[in-house]
Design an enzyme around this catalytic site. Sequence first.
Site, PDB file in Angstrom:
ATOM      1  N   ARG A 135      62.206  -4.180  66.745  1.00 46.02           N
ATOM      2  CA  ARG A 135      61.699  -5.380  67.387  1.00 46.02           C
ATOM      3  C   ARG A 135      62.914  -6.149  67.902  1.00 46.02           C
ATOM      4  O   ARG A 135      64.012  -6.018  67.373  1.00 46.02           O
ATOM      5  CB  ARG A 135      60.896  -6.225  66.405  1.00 46.02           C
ATOM      6  CG  ARG A 135      59.682  -5.495  65.802  1.00 46.02           C
ATOM      7  CD  ARG A 135      59.000  -6.338  64.736  1.00 46.02           C
ATOM      8  NE  ARG A 135      57.818  -5.661  64.199  1.00 46.02           N
ATOM      9  CZ  ARG A 135      57.831  -4.865  63.130  1.00 46.02           C
ATOM     10  NH1 ARG A 135      58.973  -4.639  62.478  1.00 46.02           N
ATOM     11  NH2 ARG A 135      56.719  -4.289  62.716  1.00 46.02           N
ATOM     12  N   LYS A 160      59.304  -8.079  59.756  1.00 42.41           N
ATOM     13  CA  LYS A 160      57.926  -8.544  59.747  1.00 42.41           C
ATOM     14  C   LYS A 160      57.280  -8.255  58.398  1.00 42.41           C
ATOM     15  O   LYS A 160      57.366  -7.143  57.888  1.00 42.41           O
ATOM     16  CB  LYS A 160      57.142  -7.849  60.859  1.00 42.41           C
ATOM     17  CG  LYS A 160      55.734  -8.382  61.055  1.00 42.41           C
ATOM     18  CD  LYS A 160      55.085  -7.729  62.254  1.00 42.41           C
ATOM     19  CE  LYS A 160      53.675  -8.265  62.482  1.00 42.41           C
ATOM     20  NZ  LYS A 160      53.034  -7.638  63.658  1.00 42.41           N
ATOM     21  N   HIS A 233      59.617  -5.433  74.173  1.00 45.96           N
ATOM     22  CA  HIS A 233      58.833  -4.804  73.099  1.00 45.96           C
ATOM     23  C   HIS A 233      58.278  -3.446  73.530  1.00 45.96           C
ATOM     24  O   HIS A 233      57.966  -2.604  72.689  1.00 45.96           O
ATOM     25  CB  HIS A 233      57.696  -5.717  72.654  1.00 45.96           C
ATOM     26  CG  HIS A 233      57.142  -5.378  71.307  1.00 45.96           C
ATOM     27  ND1 HIS A 233      57.880  -5.480  70.147  1.00 45.96           N
ATOM     28  CD2 HIS A 233      55.920  -4.899  70.935  1.00 45.96           C
ATOM     29  CE1 HIS A 233      57.144  -5.096  69.112  1.00 45.96           C
ATOM     30  NE2 HIS A 233      55.957  -4.737  69.570  1.00 45.96           N
ATOM     31  N   ARG A 236      60.093  -0.487  72.099  1.00 48.45           N
ATOM     32  CA  ARG A 236      59.664  -0.041  70.762  1.00 48.45           C
ATOM     33  C   ARG A 236      58.427   0.859  70.877  1.00 48.45           C
ATOM     34  O   ARG A 236      58.342   1.904  70.232  1.00 48.45           O
ATOM     35  CB  ARG A 236      59.378  -1.250  69.879  1.00 48.45           C
ATOM     36  CG  ARG A 236      58.802  -0.935  68.497  1.00 48.45           C
ATOM     37  CD  ARG A 236      58.762  -2.203  67.666  1.00 48.45           C
ATOM     38  NE  ARG A 236      57.818  -2.129  66.559  1.00 48.45           N
ATOM     39  CZ  ARG A 236      58.112  -1.648  65.357  1.00 48.45           C
ATOM     40  NH1 ARG A 236      59.316  -1.170  65.106  1.00 48.45           N
ATOM     41  NH2 ARG A 236      57.194  -1.642  64.403  1.00 48.45           N
ATOM     42  N   HIS A 263      55.451   0.241  59.892  1.00 48.11           N
ATOM     43  CA  HIS A 263      54.038  -0.127  59.991  1.00 48.11           C
ATOM     44  C   HIS A 263      53.401  -0.155  58.601  1.00 48.11           C
ATOM     45  O   HIS A 263      53.630   0.749  57.796  1.00 48.11           O
ATOM     46  CB  HIS A 263      53.274   0.883  60.860  1.00 48.11           C
ATOM     47  CG  HIS A 263      53.603   0.788  62.306  1.00 48.11           C
ATOM     48  ND1 HIS A 263      53.451   1.845  63.190  1.00 48.11           N
ATOM     49  CD2 HIS A 263      54.084  -0.246  63.065  1.00 48.11           C
ATOM     50  CE1 HIS A 263      53.820   1.463  64.397  1.00 48.11           C
ATOM     51  NE2 HIS A 263      54.194   0.209  64.350  1.00 48.11           N
ATOM     52  N   TYR A 272      49.931   5.776  68.735  1.00 45.01           N
ATOM     53  CA  TYR A 272      50.884   6.448  69.620  1.00 45.01           C
ATOM     54  C   TYR A 272      50.553   7.915  69.835  1.00 45.01           C
ATOM     55  O   TYR A 272      51.021   8.515  70.803  1.00 45.01           O
ATOM     56  CB  TYR A 272      52.304   6.273  69.069  1.00 45.01           C
ATOM     57  CG  TYR A 272      52.690   4.824  69.009  1.00 45.01           C
ATOM     58  CD1 TYR A 272      52.948   4.103  70.161  1.00 45.01           C
ATOM     59  CD2 TYR A 272      52.740   4.147  67.788  1.00 45.01           C
ATOM     60  CE1 TYR A 272      53.258   2.750  70.116  1.00 45.01           C
ATOM     61  CE2 TYR A 272      53.068   2.796  67.730  1.00 45.01           C
ATOM     62  CZ  TYR A 272      53.321   2.107  68.894  1.00 45.01           C
ATOM     63  OH  TYR A 272      53.620   0.768  68.846  1.00 45.01           O
TER      64      TYR A 272
END
Length: 298
Positions: A135, A160, A233, A236, A263, A272
């Site tokens: 990020r 995060k 972003h 990423r 994640h 993805y």
Amino acid sequence: MNDSFQKYYRAMQLELKLQAKAKSTVDNYLRALRRVNDLIASPLDQLKEEELKLYFSELVDTYSWSTVKMDRCALSFFYQYVLKREWKWLEIVRIPRVKSLPDILSQDETLLILSHLEKARYRTCLTAIYSMGLRISEGVRIQTGDICKDRMRLHVRNSKGYKDRLVPLPQVTYQMLRDYWVMHRNPLLLFPRYAGKSRSNSKTTLHMDKGGVQSAFKAALADSGLAKQVSVHSLRHSYATHLVEAGVEAGVNLRVIQEILGHSSPATTAIYSHLSKPVIQDSDGMINKLMQRLGALR
């Protein structure tokens, strides 16, 4: 601000702090509380259902659904933690479930944009962001002590959800980071805030500003001639997609990629697989092979 609102505003600040909410959430929730106070005549502890319906109706006409959702969450938090009451109006406004897919750059497009970054600090930072799936906040905060050369890993700290993770550090990225660090030799930061040509960047404890990185990316995108609606972003997202594509051939499973990206849910990573072409535990070799072409940016 009247005395009543100031009291609730301070109480909201305290509860958000005690609930360990992220700074962005704190800012958004407090902004929502100010907006409600400005647009509804009744005191915050006496809001009526009809007033809230009119408020959210105007919000839907004026703002995005993400703002509408944020205000609803902020009011729910306010009722639960400040007023100590049940939030009874959950269905006043129903937020539509939008399942959109992020815009993705191909490897050629990614390399094209990065090649149009003239300043070394931006080219190196954005290359690091792409090649490690970071990020933007993680990229600008990289410290010298976060790099483990023996294991070729980057220690991403306090990201995060207040989580740390280790991500593979491609050889070409390590060399770019080292070459850039030699230019300023700041003992703490890989990307210190630029102090100007007449002042030293080697002693500052402030990291590079995210706004500068975003502006540099936007300018490079324009110079590249690509007509895509992408942002920093998107690098990423593109990294994750390219990793899945390469992983299918190499045999690296989605769980490994989930750990690399940080994640919480495998469902987030699975997105993805819908964006990639149709994953061996030799993920390091796969990533180094994938990033080899970045050597042209040095």
